[in-house]
Design an enzyme around this catalytic site. Structure first.
Site, mmCIF file in Angstrom:
data_model
loop_
_atom_site.group_PDB
_atom_site.id
_atom_site.type_symbol
_atom_site.label_atom_id
_atom_site.label_comp_id
_atom_site.label_asym_id
_atom_site.label_seq_id
_atom_site.Cartn_x
_atom_site.Cartn_y
_atom_site.Cartn_z
ATOM 1 N N LYS A 127 0.832 -1.202 0.000
ATOM 2 C CA LYS A 127 0.000 0.000 0.000
ATOM 3 C C LYS A 127 0.874 1.262 0.000
ATOM 4 O O LYS A 127 0.693 2.158 -0.817
ATOM 5 C CB LYS A 127 -0.922 0.006 1.229
ATOM 6 C CG LYS A 127 -1.723 -1.278 1.447
ATOM 7 C CD LYS A 127 -2.628 -1.623 0.298
ATOM 8 C CE LYS A 127 -3.561 -2.781 0.616
ATOM 9 N NZ LYS A 127 -2.896 -4.074 0.803
ATOM 10 N N LYS A 162 -8.323 1.121 4.112
ATOM 11 C CA LYS A 162 -7.868 -0.260 4.036
ATOM 12 C C LYS A 162 -6.635 -0.465 4.904
ATOM 13 O O LYS A 162 -5.840 0.459 5.112
ATOM 14 C CB LYS A 162 -7.566 -0.653 2.591
ATOM 15 C CG LYS A 162 -6.612 0.266 1.836
ATOM 16 C CD LYS A 162 -6.575 -0.112 0.364
ATOM 17 C CE LYS A 162 -5.746 0.855 -0.463
ATOM 18 N NZ LYS A 162 -5.748 0.506 -1.897
ATOM 19 N N ARG A 212 -5.199 -4.979 -12.824
ATOM 20 C CA ARG A 212 -3.924 -5.558 -12.390
ATOM 21 C C ARG A 212 -2.985 -5.577 -13.596
ATOM 22 O O ARG A 212 -3.243 -6.250 -14.595
ATOM 23 C CB ARG A 212 -4.146 -6.964 -11.850
ATOM 24 C CG ARG A 212 -2.873 -7.797 -11.666
ATOM 25 C CD ARG A 212 -1.856 -7.179 -10.708
ATOM 26 N NE ARG A 212 -2.389 -6.868 -9.406
ATOM 27 C CZ ARG A 212 -2.494 -7.752 -8.407
ATOM 28 N NH1 ARG A 212 -2.130 -9.005 -8.595
ATOM 29 N NH2 ARG A 212 -2.979 -7.369 -7.245
ATOM 30 N N ARG A 227 -10.544 -6.141 -12.876
ATOM 31 C CA ARG A 227 -11.370 -6.901 -11.931
ATOM 32 C C ARG A 227 -12.579 -6.043 -11.576
ATOM 33 O O ARG A 227 -12.467 -5.043 -10.884
ATOM 34 C CB ARG A 227 -10.532 -7.272 -10.709
ATOM 35 C CG ARG A 227 -9.367 -8.209 -11.082
ATOM 36 C CD ARG A 227 -8.269 -8.215 -10.067
ATOM 37 N NE ARG A 227 -7.647 -6.903 -9.934
ATOM 38 C CZ ARG A 227 -6.751 -6.609 -9.002
ATOM 39 N NH1 ARG A 227 -6.388 -7.518 -8.126
ATOM 40 N NH2 ARG A 227 -6.234 -5.396 -8.942
ATOM 41 N N ARG A 235 -15.462 -3.409 -3.918
ATOM 42 C CA ARG A 235 -14.165 -4.018 -4.211
ATOM 43 C C ARG A 235 -14.220 -4.847 -5.488
ATOM 44 O O ARG A 235 -15.147 -5.617 -5.709
ATOM 45 C CB ARG A 235 -13.733 -4.911 -3.043
ATOM 46 C CG ARG A 235 -13.644 -4.179 -1.715
ATOM 47 C CD ARG A 235 -13.558 -5.150 -0.556
ATOM 48 N NE ARG A 235 -14.753 -5.995 -0.468
ATOM 49 C CZ ARG A 235 -14.877 -7.022 0.350
ATOM 50 N NH1 ARG A 235 -13.878 -7.347 1.156
ATOM 51 N NH2 ARG A 235 -15.985 -7.737 0.372
ATOM 52 N N ASP A 275 -1.724 -2.122 -9.269
ATOM 53 C CA ASP A 275 -3.177 -1.956 -9.301
ATOM 54 C C ASP A 275 -3.484 -0.526 -9.713
ATOM 55 O O ASP A 275 -2.973 0.430 -9.113
ATOM 56 C CB ASP A 275 -3.789 -2.259 -7.937
ATOM 57 C CG ASP A 275 -3.804 -3.751 -7.623
ATOM 58 O OD1 ASP A 275 -3.485 -4.555 -8.530
ATOM 59 O OD2 ASP A 275 -4.133 -4.105 -6.485
ATOM 60 N N GLU A 283 -1.993 0.488 -5.735
ATOM 61 C CA GLU A 283 -1.168 -0.448 -4.963
ATOM 62 C C GLU A 283 -0.002 -0.918 -5.824
ATOM 63 O O GLU A 283 -0.076 -0.921 -7.051
ATOM 64 C CB GLU A 283 -1.975 -1.659 -4.483
ATOM 65 C CG GLU A 283 -3.029 -1.340 -3.448
ATOM 66 C CD GLU A 283 -3.685 -2.588 -2.858
ATOM 67 O OE1 GLU A 283 -3.124 -3.696 -3.025
ATOM 68 O OE2 GLU A 283 -4.755 -2.451 -2.248
ATOM 69 N N ASN A 285 1.915 -4.405 -5.730
ATOM 70 C CA ASN A 285 1.900 -5.726 -5.103
ATOM 71 C C ASN A 285 3.186 -6.484 -5.417
ATOM 72 O O ASN A 285 3.510 -6.709 -6.591
ATOM 73 C CB ASN A 285 0.695 -6.514 -5.595
ATOM 74 C CG ASN A 285 -0.615 -5.899 -5.131
ATOM 75 O OD1 ASN A 285 -1.086 -6.170 -4.048
ATOM 76 N ND2 ASN A 285 -1.182 -5.031 -5.970
#
Length: 319
Positions: A127, A162, A212, A227, A235, A275, A283, A285
């Site tokens: 994050k 979050k 993603r 997504r 979400r 993301d 984000e 990841n």
């Protein structure tokens, strides 16, 4: 090559979508040897000498049926004896995960080749890492102070909050100033101020998908997986019921990936999942990025092959 995967229990893999499984299948197709272990089975022993990091692991063979793997006897082996060690343990990034990165960094000093690099796993909180690239992000606050979060909400009008150490959409809330549960939610997510969280302006573009974007050794896969949230859901995460739709990268997506790629590569991050919602990076990841199989199945682009090409190239370069 002989490859060691440090992953979650193999019996829990959903092989129809698991990216670690896709890596293993491609590695086996190329004739590489495979071993697997849990992060909790790392160990170090030393005394008058510098010692060494070992792991309790099993050689595995892919069966192509159910069960999908066969395993040999457990044995303790030196991590430096492998051509590459691939760290694929899922978050949460808790104390146990932190200990694992320290042990893996010790193994590196003894000659192990670990991907992603343990130091980078620590340095790039999934994050907080977006703060390195402020030109690409939406208004963001990181704090455990409820008053600061309330002020940020009043300024933005619509936010998501979050945790900093979870995955799959776990613990994410969308908040508005008139939410009757606002106080209770902030108390819960911050544990009454003891836990630091991230708050970001809500991005309505989420309806078109939380994209993603996979970056492998500094280069973007040319397709992302958007997504798309389920009806009534904020979400987009697949683990939260989202639907994955593969799409070519937009010009903005390419711009973000090309700007971040050299930094990620230099840090020792062989595989990263960015993301992006709308035009904003949300984000970075680094622990166990996914979506290999969904992108490959929908576009024909072999993500696992691109990853193995990069891994083999890295190993040759370090030999």
């Amino acid at each position: 090559m002989n490859l060691l995967f440090i992953a979650d229990p193999l019996a829990t893999f959903k092989t129809y979508k698991d990216s670690t499984y896709a890596m293993m299948v491609e590695a086996a197709r190329r004739g590489h040897g495979l071993c697997a272990m849990l992060a909790g089975d790392l160990a170090w022993s030393g005394g008058k000498t510098s010692g060494k990091v070992v792991g309790r692991m099993q050689a595995i063979m892919l069966t192509g049926s159910d069960p999908w793997f066969g395993a040999g006897e457990s044995e303790w082996r030196d991590l430096a004896s492998f051509d590459a060690v691939i760290m694929r343990t899922d978050p949460p990034f808790d104390q146990a995960y932190l200990y694992a990165t320290w042990l893996l960094e010790m193994a590196e000093r003894q000659g192990a080749r670990v991907f992603n690099r343990p130091q980078a796993l620590r340095d790039y909180n999934e994050k907080l890492a977006i703060a390195r690239f402020p030109q690409f992000i939406a208004p963001t606050l990181v704090s455990g102070d409820a008053a600061l979060i309330r002020a940020f909400l009043a300024e933005q009008g619509d936010i998501v909050v979050k945790p900093l150490n979870a995955m799959g959409g776990s613990g994410i809330f969308r908040l508005r100033p008139d939410d009757p549960n606002l106080g209770a939610i902030l108390e819960t997510v911050t544990r009454n101020g003891a836990e630091t969280i991230m708050a970001q302006r809500y991005l309505p573009e989420i309806k078109n998908g939380d994209k993603r974007i996979l970056v492998i050794d500094g280069e973007a896969v040319p397709y992302c997986l958007a997504r798309i949230p389920a009806e009534g859901e904020t979400r987009g995460n697949l683990a939260a019921g989202g639907t994955g739709v593969a799409r070519p990268l937009t010009e903005r997506d390419w711009g973000i990936a090309r700007a971040l790629g050299p930094h990620l590569q230099a840090a020792g991050l062989l595989l990263v999942g960015l993301d992006v919602i709308g035009d904003c990076l949300t984000e970075v990841n680094v622990t166990s990025p996914t979506c290999f199989q969904e992108i490959t199945q929908q576009t024909g682009f072999d993500v696992a092959a691109m990853f193995l090409d990069a891994l083999e190239s890295r190993v040759r370069g370090l030999a």
